[in-house]
Scaffold this motif. Structure first.
Motif, PDB file in Angstrom:
ATOM      1  N   GLY A  59       0.845  -1.182   0.000  1.00 11.61           N
ATOM      2  CA  GLY A  59       0.000   0.000   0.000  1.00 11.61           C
ATOM      3  C   GLY A  59       0.880   1.231   0.000  1.00 11.61           C
ATOM      4  O   GLY A  59       2.102   1.129   0.066  1.00 11.61           O
ATOM      5  N   SER A  60       0.261   2.382  -0.059  1.00  8.92           N
ATOM      6  CA  SER A  60       1.085   3.579  -0.038  1.00  8.92           C
ATOM      7  C   SER A  60       1.698   3.781   1.339  1.00  8.92           C
ATOM      8  O   SER A  60       2.720   4.432   1.477  1.00  8.92           O
ATOM      9  CB  SER A  60       0.260   4.796  -0.439  1.00  8.92           C
ATOM     10  N   ARG A  61       1.072   3.216   2.364  1.00  6.80           N
ATOM     11  CA  ARG A  61       1.647   3.352   3.705  1.00  6.80           C
ATOM     12  C   ARG A  61       1.944   1.991   4.324  1.00  6.80           C
ATOM     13  O   ARG A  61       3.035   1.755   4.803  1.00  6.80           O
ATOM     14  CB  ARG A  61       0.684   4.104   4.617  1.00  6.80           C
ATOM     15  N   LEU A  90      -0.841  10.731  -4.492  1.00  6.60           N
ATOM     16  CA  LEU A  90      -1.586  10.853  -5.746  1.00  6.60           C
ATOM     17  C   LEU A  90      -0.929  11.857  -6.685  1.00  6.60           C
ATOM     18  O   LEU A  90      -1.234  11.898  -7.859  1.00  6.60           O
ATOM     19  CB  LEU A  90      -3.020  11.292  -5.462  1.00  6.60           C
ATOM     20  N   ASN A  91      -0.046  12.660  -6.160  1.00  5.82           N
ATOM     21  CA  ASN A  91       0.541  13.728  -6.975  1.00  5.82           C
ATOM     22  C   ASN A  91       1.878  13.296  -7.551  1.00  5.82           C
ATOM     23  O   ASN A  91       2.566  12.453  -6.989  1.00  5.82           O
ATOM     24  CB  ASN A  91       0.764  14.968  -6.120  1.00  5.82           C
ATOM     25  N   ARG A  92       2.203  13.931  -8.649  1.00 11.19           N
ATOM     26  CA  ARG A  92       3.563  13.803  -9.160  1.00 11.19           C
ATOM     27  C   ARG A  92       4.098  15.197  -9.401  1.00 11.19           C
ATOM     28  O   ARG A  92       3.363  16.116  -9.726  1.00 11.19           O
ATOM     29  CB  ARG A  92       3.583  13.023 -10.479  1.00 11.19           C
ATOM     30  N   ALA A  93       5.391  15.290  -9.252  1.00 13.54           N
ATOM     31  CA  ALA A  93       5.998  16.606  -9.428  1.00 13.54           C
ATOM     32  C   ALA A  93       5.843  17.043 -10.881  1.00 13.54           C
ATOM     33  O   ALA A  93       5.937  16.229 -11.797  1.00 13.54           O
ATOM     34  CB  ALA A  93       7.466  16.553  -9.051  1.00 13.54           C
ATOM     35  N   PRO A 140      -0.017   3.353 -10.070  1.00 18.19           N
ATOM     36  CA  PRO A 140       0.641   3.983 -11.217  1.00 18.19           C
ATOM     37  C   PRO A 140       1.699   3.069 -11.827  1.00 18.19           C
ATOM     38  O   PRO A 140       2.388   2.343 -11.117  1.00 18.19           O
ATOM     39  CB  PRO A 140       1.276   5.237 -10.604  1.00 18.19           C
ATOM     40  N   LEU A 141       1.808   3.164 -13.127  1.00 23.63           N
ATOM     41  CA  LEU A 141       2.715   2.260 -13.839  1.00 23.63           C
ATOM     42  C   LEU A 141       4.153   2.429 -13.391  1.00 23.63           C
ATOM     43  O   LEU A 141       4.891   1.456 -13.277  1.00 23.63           O
ATOM     44  CB  LEU A 141       2.623   2.525 -15.344  1.00 23.63           C
ATOM     45  N   ILE A 593     -10.236   8.740 -14.878  1.00 22.67           N
ATOM     46  CA  ILE A 593      -9.575   8.328 -13.648  1.00 22.67           C
ATOM     47  C   ILE A 593      -8.855   9.523 -13.073  1.00 22.67           C
ATOM     48  O   ILE A 593      -8.486  10.451 -13.795  1.00 22.67           O
ATOM     49  CB  ILE A 593      -8.598   7.191 -13.939  1.00 22.67           C
ATOM     50  N   SER A 594      -8.652   9.460 -11.802  1.00 27.86           N
ATOM     51  CA  SER A 594      -7.972  10.550 -11.134  1.00 27.86           C
ATOM     52  C   SER A 594      -6.523  10.610 -11.608  1.00 27.86           C
ATOM     53  O   SER A 594      -6.071   9.814 -12.409  1.00 27.86           O
ATOM     54  CB  SER A 594      -8.007  10.339  -9.632  1.00 27.86           C
ATOM     55  N   THR A 595      -5.816  11.518 -11.028  1.00 29.38           N
ATOM     56  CA  THR A 595      -4.462  11.797 -11.491  1.00 29.38           C
ATOM     57  C   THR A 595      -3.543  10.596 -11.386  1.00 29.38           C
ATOM     58  O   THR A 595      -2.419  10.637 -11.825  1.00 29.38           O
ATOM     59  CB  THR A 595      -3.861  12.918 -10.640  1.00 29.38           C
TER      60      THR A 595
END
Lengths: 601, 563
Positions: A59-61, A90-93, A140-141, A593-595
């Motif tokens: 998971g992310s955490r 969820l964000n990318r720079a 994300p890929l 889909i979301s970001t």
């Protein structure tokens, strides 16, 4: 393009259909290898002498890891270290350089976690263990690829299987058909699955999930919580009552760890407030005219509040600094001249919730902020009972197009599903993920589902007779097509299912009593024990692709060596997969889909 | 806050040059010297991120029992003897007997009961006073406790349910795999030709009867559709349904009620205490079970490229020795960084506190805080002490990595670098390592050769400080196998952040020492060592990152001490 995927379908439908011979001849040679993973895996296993696979649910955490064939994970840990920070968000720079840096950080963190899994949690040799990666459909890929690269290059695992977390959860519930809602930390995703085929184009997602709940909880505590700093000296204990020492909660007190602890140890989900009840007891003042329940209040929704609160916080802290003696023990009823318009609404909200909540206030010992380290011992954080009960309202409050509520995300997904599947899916809803571990979450979700479908017909049926002279057009109701399904809605793992409405045989609460959070891991373990699970990518294949891409990259810049490799399976890469049930329309449905899905990135 | 130095391992990056140290990701590429390994075959530094780890033995950290690897799997990586953790505080639990029966009249001899104790036995935590009798776990014998608990674990509801699920799916999978050969040949063909699309289609990668026949587009086949459903997998009947289990747990009404009436947070078990259990469990912390202590493993590590063993521990759990140990500290010179002005400040503080403890305490504190800091706009000298672990003398050459422009190039226009570092440019010698007793013997000789003899005691420090200002660059001090060189850092006025820079250290060690570094070689006792080695010249270079500390901005430096 249309005919190619259609032919195999027809052939399977009519057994005696004229088949094109070249296909069948090729098949007889190939399918032994391909279509029977059972055979394949057993052969491999004997080669390596290992029958257990390693199941990783990243998971992310939180990561859950263990061996297949076991009923529970061997280890669960925060992948971002003890502080519990997310490995990815969820964000990318936006910038190229920042993104490169972000990728390097991601790789380093993932490498730490993956090496930890094999060397510390499981203490097994990675070179002899196949891995089943429990994969969120919207992972994300670039993350998936980084994980695969570390597993293959750094740890040298023999193979990785990618299995959809939603499908695995469904397996753990003993089903192969159902609608699975995975409510994790970053987002909640509903995915219908029919006969073990995930209907990816019908997937719906919302960012209302654990992270939003945390930020909302923090915002509520900053506004309505109370902090009692430690005594400055032990002798002063007798003369100063706690009430005079209490103050607004300093921001530094609410660290991520504290919020996490409050969320996991104090919070629960209360029953929905009754509409009529709320109307009668609705707080006096400006919003008595509002008929709406606060959860769907248009004036200032709760989620909006928590979003805004980030910049409000600075306001509050400065305000607090100005009047440091200001006490907020009585739920900050003191009228404040420079109050924002949304705040009065929030006050009303808190008053109403306070009135309805029977939950006790809790005292929690917290470390005082660094700037106030003068006292003796730890400070006390008072958490109002209604916050414990109502913090999760943010997840059930809908109305936003981009951030649909838990109920809406399920219903939206159902709306996209072909009509004749709807009943089957609506009657087998499964809720998994970490956030549904909140006590009362699943029963509340069921209530919200019922309410979302049944409110509009109720108002439509009750009001028109009374005022017949003014025929109004019926208000637009998105979920009207789902109304007939109302008696069928059941959540498989509902711990306290409502009594069945009609004589329909209900599935509610019939799932095995695995916890929602570990369901996908258990499913992965089950798939591993059954010698199945996902598309397998062997290391040889990866190395081949690696060599090829290296050759390609020789002439170009060295950065492109890490370009996406196409050997990892991913449903987003082929909009119309041949094996999946055909889409209802000839054109593939583009999913908003979301970001997160970085298809083009 | 103390200055530090870390060594670079190039395993994370594609290039041999280190990333600029201001990037947060660069911290993952630098390691303290004692964490690094050195592969002789590849002549390269290896770190814990790139070595291949193999488990060479399992043991229990509590009872130091070496667990054979065959039983590790069955015992789930946990000690299967008498070792348990307290579920509340993770302290080790002890086995205690019950109180002797309190008959009152007939007290038997207490000696007998104290040697063995009265059953039932239970586990007791000496730290938080938790005992296992609270959760109904008692033992008839004080030995083999885990084995006595094993039967509970074997009949745990999640494993029973898991087996049932397996039985439920197994015939279905077998049927589908056999039928798929005949029925779904075409589909299988597709799977073969296009594995990527097949991957997208399903996670189960096999055909299920029902799906192939199902087609929502053709309504005419509705009848067929129903037929397909009949062939479908039968409904799974759970052993324990969540609805019945949820009466007491699992987030149902009872849990909501309990949470609602919660008085203290400690009544609810923490997430870390609950998250491993996959079965719905009670939220109450009073229901937690004792935990078997997880095993530890002894690991041997190999070089990722040549597979040579870098480190191999002795098999015995009690032993802390290694059979093979190729650590970088034996090959690379150890470097330690210090800021002379900060040390001087600390020393002055000590001295003045010793003189007048109460009066000057606050002022000295203030002084010490500011004196040890790096103020923007000033120039500081720093010392790098090189310690040679080799039996041969080495020649070290320092070079600042050309990375200081990076922050400017990284986007913030062409901002000037916040600081500039000057390092001694000429190579300097570090004498060979010799055994400690050899130094003791030749102490007079050694220090006679040293030029900075008087500097070693505290008396001469001021004097040395005064002298070092004139020659901040270059060799400051030489003794035994340590050479201290000075460098200086010039901070710009608007400098912020940490003073961190990459430094390339290359050293040459020659076995026969014909010309260079005469003065310290003449008296070195390791001369014999050196001449015995093959007379060849070797060169090795590695990157390091030097972190001198945080820059205190000018304005704040005056306010800071007040707070």
């Amino acid at each position: 393009m249309d005919t190619a995927p259609a032919t195999p379908r027809r052939q399977t439908g009519y057994d005696a259909a004229p088949t094109t011979t070249p296909q069948t001849t090729r098949v007889t040679t190939s399918h032994v290898i391909q279509s029977s993973p059972h055979y394949q895996t057993t052969r491999r296993h004997s080669l390596y002498g290992t029958e257990d696979r390693v199941i990783i649910d990243p998971g992310s955490r939180l990561w859950k890891v263990g061996f297949s064939g076991e009923g529970k994970p061997r280890d669960v840990f925060y992948a971002g270290g003890e502080s519990g920070t997310s490995v990815w968000t969820l964000n990318r720079a936006p910038g190229l350089l920042e993104r490169e840096e972000e990728d390097r950080l991601l790789e380093a963190r993932l490498q730490t976690s993956l090496r930890f899994v094999f060397h510390n949690s499981l203490m097994t040799d990675p070179k002899s263990r196949k891995v089943i990666l429990v994969e969120h459909p919207l992972l994300p890929l670039h993350i998936k690829e980084t994980i695969a690269r570390i597993l293959f290059d750094n740890l040298q695992v023999p193979s990785i299987s990618f299995a959809s977390s939603h499908l695995l959860s469904l397996l753990a519930a003993g089903r192969i058909t159902g609608l699975v809602l995975d409510c994790g930390h970053l987002e909640s995703t509903a995915l219908p699955i029919f006969s073990s085929r995930p209907l990816f184009p019908q997937l719906r997602t919302t960012p209302l999930a654990g992270m939003r709940l945390s930020s909302h909880l923090r915002a509520l505590l900053l506004l309505f919580g109370t902090y009692i700093p430690p005594l400055t000296s032990l002798s002063a204990a007798a003369n100063i009552p706690a009430a005079t020492r209490s103050m607004r909660v300093p921001e530094e007190v609410l660290t991520d760890a504290v919020i996490e602890e409050i969320k996991t140890r104090c919070c629960f989900v209360g029953e929905p407030l009754d509409v009529s009840d709320a109307h009668i007891m609705s707080p006096s003042g400006d919003d008595s005219t509002e008929l709406d329940l606060p959860p769907s209040d248009p004036a200032m929704s709760e989620s909006e509040f928590s979003r805004v609160s980030a910049d409000m916080e600075s306001n509050f802290s400065s305000q607090h600094a100005a009047s440091s003696g200001f006490s907020v023990v009585s739920h900050s009823q003191v009228p404040n001249p420079d109050r924002r318009p949304g705040e009065t609404h929030l006050q009303a909200l808190s008053r109403m919730y306070t009135r309805h909540s029977t939950a006790t206030d809790l005292h929690m010992r917290v470390d005082p902020p660094a700037s106030q380290q003068t006292g003796t011992g730890r400070g006390t954080l008072v958490i109002p009972g209604w916050i414990r009960e109502r913090a999760a309202e943010v997840l059930f409050e809908g109305g936003d197009v981009d951030e649909s509520s838990m109920a809406e995300v399920i219903l939206d997904s159902l709306l996209k599903v072909p009509v004749d599947l709807r009943k089957a899916l609506a009657s087998t809803i499964l809720v998994v993920g970490g956030t549904p571990m909140l006590p009362g979450f699943i029963p509340r979700l069921h209530a919200e589902l019922v309410r979302a479908i049944s409110t509009s017909p109720a108002s439509a049926s009750s009001r028109p007779p009374s005022r017949r002279e003014r025929p109004r057009p019926a208000p637009y109701d998105r979920y009207a097509p789902l109304c007939p399904l109302l008696p069928y809605f059941t959540i498989l793992n509902n711990p306290s299912p409502p009594p069945p409405i009609s004589s329909v045989s209900s599935n509610a609460g019939k799932a095995p009593a695995f916890t929602p959070a570990t369901m996908s891991w258990v499913g992965g373990s089950l798939a591993g024990a059954l010698k199945t699970g996902g598309v397998e990518v062997a290391r040889e294949k990866w190395d081949e692709a690696d060599v090829q891409s290296d050759d390609d990259a020789m002439e170009t810049a060295p950065e492109t060596m890490r370009s996406p490799k196409n050997i990892l399976p991913d449903w987003t890469r082929s909009p119309l997969p041949a094996g999946a049930p055909p889409a209802p329309r000839p054109t593939p449905v583009q999913i908003p889909i979301s970001t997160e899905t970085e298809v083009g990135a | 806050m103390t200055p530090s130095i870390e060594y670079y391992c190039p395993c994370l990056a594609a290039s041999p040059h280190p990333p600029p140290p201001h990037l947060p990701s660069s911290t993952y590429s630098f390691h303290p010297l004692h964490n690094l390994f050195f592969c002789e075959e590849c002549d390269a530094v290896r770190c814990n991120r790139c070595v291949m780890v193999e488990v060479s033995g399992y043991y229990c950290p509590n009872c130091l029992f070496e667990v054979p690897s065959a039983s590790v799997r069955a015992e789930k990586n946990r000690c299967a003897r008498n070792c348990f953790h307290c579920p509340n505080c993770r302290n080790t639990l002890t086995v205690v007997p019950s109180d002797p029966p309190d008959d009152g009249d007939a007290r038997m001899s207490p000696i007998v009961s104290s040697t063995l104790g009265e059953p039932p036995f239970f586990l007791y935590c000496n730290h938080c006073r938790w005992d296992s009798a609270e959760v109904g776990i008692t033992f008839e014998k004080p030995t083999g406790l885990a084995a006595q608990l094993q039967k509970f674990e074997d009949s745990a509801p999640e494993s029973l349910e898991f087996e049932r699920l397996k039985e439920h799916f197994e015939p279905f999978l077998r049927a589908s795999s056999s039928s798929s050969s005949a029925l779904h040949s075409a589909a299988a063909h597709h799977v073969h030709t296009n594995p990527i699309t097949a991957a997208a289609s399903s996670a189960l990668a096999r055909d299920i009867p029902g799906v192939g026949k199902y087609n929502p587009l053709s309504r005419s086949r509705a009848g067929r559709d129903k037929h397909a459903h009949k062939n479908d997998i039968p409904d799974y009947k759970s052993r324990v349904e969540v609805a019945s289990a949820g009466i007491n747990a699992g987030g149902g009404e009872a849990d909501v009620d309990f949470m609602c009436r919660l008085e203290t947070m400690s009544e609810v078990a923490a997430l870390e205490q609950r998250w491993v259990s996959s079965w719905v469990a009670s939220l109450h912390s009073s229901d937690l079970k004792p935990l078997r202590i997880p095993l530890q493993s002894k690991k041997s590590k190999r070089c990722p490229s040549c597979r040579h063993i870098l480190i191999k521990p002795e098999q015995k759990a009690q032993s802390v020795r290694y059979k093979i140990k190729l650590v970088a500290a034996n090959y690379l010179p150890a470097i330690s960084v210090s800021l002379p002005h900060a040390q001087a400040a600390v020393e002055m503080m000590k001295r003045s506190t010793a003189l007048n403890k109460s009066a000057a305490a606050t002022t000295v504190d203030e002084h010490g805080a500011s004196a040890g800091a790096l103020l923007a706009g000033k120039t500081y000298s720093f010392h790098l002490a090189f310690t040679n672990p080799l039996y041969d003398p080495i020649q070290v050459r320092l070079k600042k990595a050309q990375m200081m422009q990076a922050p400017g190039a990284d986007g913030d226009k062409t901002r000037r670098p916040p600081f500039q570092v000057n390092l001694p440019s000429s190579p300097f010698p570090v004498a060979a390592f010799a055994e400690a007793w050899e130094y003791e013997d030749d102490e007079e000789v050694m220090f006679g050769l040293e030029e900075d003899e008087g500097d070693l005691d505290g008396m001469g420090r001021q004097q040395r400080d005064g002298r070092s200002k004139t020659r901040t660059l270059g060799v400051v001090e030489k003794r035994a196998n340590v050479t201290v060189v000075g460098g200086e850092v010039i901070l710009t006025k608007e400098a912020r952040g940490r003073v961190k820079f990459n430094m390339l250290v290359s050293y040459t060690y020659r076995s026969d020492d014909p010309d260079g570094a005469e003065e310290n070689v003449t008296g070195t006792p390791s001369r014999s060592h050196a001449s015995s080695k093959a007379p060849e010249l070797k060169n090795f270079s590695f990157y390091t990152v030097v972190d001198l500390g945080l820059i205190v901005p000018r304005e704040e430096s005056r306010i800071d001490p007040d707070i």
